[in-house]
Write a protein that holds these residues in place. Structure first.
Motif, mmCIF file in Angstrom:
data_model
loop_
_atom_site.group_PDB
_atom_site.id
_atom_site.type_symbol
_atom_site.label_atom_id
_atom_site.label_comp_id
_atom_site.label_asym_id
_atom_site.label_seq_id
_atom_site.Cartn_x
_atom_site.Cartn_y
_atom_site.Cartn_z
ATOM 1 N N ALA A 195 34.225 -11.301 9.475
ATOM 2 C CA ALA A 195 35.140 -10.869 8.429
ATOM 3 C C ALA A 195 35.878 -9.606 8.869
ATOM 4 O O ALA A 195 35.281 -8.701 9.473
ATOM 5 C CB ALA A 195 34.384 -10.613 7.131
ATOM 6 N N GLY A 196 37.173 -9.564 8.590
ATOM 7 C CA GLY A 196 38.000 -8.451 9.014
ATOM 8 C C GLY A 196 38.653 -8.657 10.362
ATOM 9 O O GLY A 196 39.540 -7.889 10.762
ATOM 10 N N GLY A 197 38.237 -9.685 11.070
ATOM 11 C CA GLY A 197 38.766 -9.958 12.399
ATOM 12 C C GLY A 197 40.075 -10.724 12.361
ATOM 13 O O GLY A 197 40.636 -11.002 11.300
ATOM 14 N N SER A 198 40.565 -11.065 13.561
ATOM 15 C CA SER A 198 41.854 -11.740 13.709
ATOM 16 C C SER A 198 41.735 -12.955 14.610
ATOM 17 O O SER A 198 40.855 -13.015 15.483
ATOM 18 C CB SER A 198 42.884 -10.773 14.320
ATOM 19 N N LEU A 199 42.633 -13.902 14.381
ATOM 20 C CA LEU A 199 42.745 -15.089 15.215
ATOM 21 C C LEU A 199 44.216 -15.467 15.276
ATOM 22 O O LEU A 199 44.981 -15.155 14.363
ATOM 23 C CB LEU A 199 41.995 -16.278 14.606
ATOM 24 N N ARG A 200 44.591 -16.171 16.342
ATOM 25 C CA ARG A 200 45.903 -16.800 16.373
ATOM 26 C C ARG A 200 45.724 -18.277 16.669
ATOM 27 O O ARG A 200 45.213 -18.647 17.729
ATOM 28 C CB ARG A 200 46.831 -16.177 17.409
ATOM 29 N N LEU A 201 46.143 -19.089 15.724
ATOM 30 C CA LEU A 201 46.135 -20.529 15.922
ATOM 31 C C LEU A 201 47.464 -20.970 16.528
ATOM 32 O O LEU A 201 48.504 -20.400 16.216
ATOM 33 C CB LEU A 201 45.917 -21.259 14.599
ATOM 34 N N SER A 202 47.391 -21.978 17.372
ATOM 35 C CA SER A 202 48.593 -22.557 17.975
ATOM 36 C C SER A 202 48.657 -24.038 17.636
ATOM 37 O O SER A 202 47.631 -24.702 17.497
ATOM 38 C CB SER A 202 48.583 -22.378 19.488
ATOM 39 N N CYS A 203 49.875 -24.541 17.547
ATOM 40 C CA CYS A 203 50.107 -25.970 17.319
ATOM 41 C C CYS A 203 51.168 -26.403 18.327
ATOM 42 O O CYS A 203 52.335 -26.037 18.191
ATOM 43 C CB CYS A 203 50.565 -26.206 15.895
ATOM 44 N N ALA A 204 50.744 -27.157 19.322
ATOM 45 C CA ALA A 204 51.650 -27.614 20.371
ATOM 46 C C ALA A 204 52.154 -29.016 20.044
ATOM 47 O O ALA A 204 51.375 -29.905 19.682
ATOM 48 C CB ALA A 204 50.942 -27.627 21.716
ATOM 49 N N ALA A 205 53.466 -29.194 20.187
ATOM 50 C CA ALA A 205 54.086 -30.476 19.871
ATOM 51 C C ALA A 205 54.532 -31.186 21.137
ATOM 52 O O ALA A 205 54.936 -30.547 22.114
ATOM 53 C CB ALA A 205 55.275 -30.259 18.950
ATOM 54 N N SER A 206 54.473 -32.496 21.096
ATOM 55 C CA SER A 206 54.990 -33.315 22.189
ATOM 56 C C SER A 206 55.626 -34.563 21.589
ATOM 57 O O SER A 206 55.377 -34.910 20.428
ATOM 58 C CB SER A 206 53.878 -33.714 23.163
#
Length: 125
Positions: A14-25
């Protein structure tokens, strides 16, 4: 038709960070407005954030405003969800989705024709 693959989900405190990615093809991402949705165990899928084709407009669920940021890089055919100040209630499978229906942004899942397989985000307290 476009294929979507999410990545970046993991266990975080809790309090942390993430970056999600969504790659398209399959097709260029600039043809679609994009959205992020999530589904927690025992709950229905819910809207998180959406972005217009050129990135000029965005929309967020009230529960994530000020903490999560959606962005896109059409040159890289990728959409991102930056997640800051994470809370245990953010725990869910996160899905990206593509909508071919015009230049608007949509908060309703029925407007999205293409979905990724999801990535698990778990926030520990």
């Amino acid at each position: 038709q476009v294929q979507l693959v999410e990545s970046g989900g993991r266990l975080v405190q809790a309090g942390g960070s993430l970056r999600l990615s969504c790659a398209a093809s399959g097709r260029t991402l600039s043809s679609y407005s994009m959205g992020w949705f999530r589904q927690a165990p025992g709950k229905e899928r819910e809207f998180v954030a959406a972005i217009s084709r050129n990135g000029g407009s965005t929309s967020y669920a009230d529960s994530v405003k000020g903490r999560l940021t959606i962005s896109r890089d059409n040159a890289k055919n990728t959409v991102y969800l930056q997640m800051n100040s994470l809370k245990p209630e953010d725990t869910a499978v996160y899905y990206c989705a593509a909508s071919p229906w015009g230049g608007r942004i949509y908060i309703t899942a029925t407007y999205y024709d293409y979905w990724g397989q999801g990535t698990q985000v778990t926030v520990s307290s």
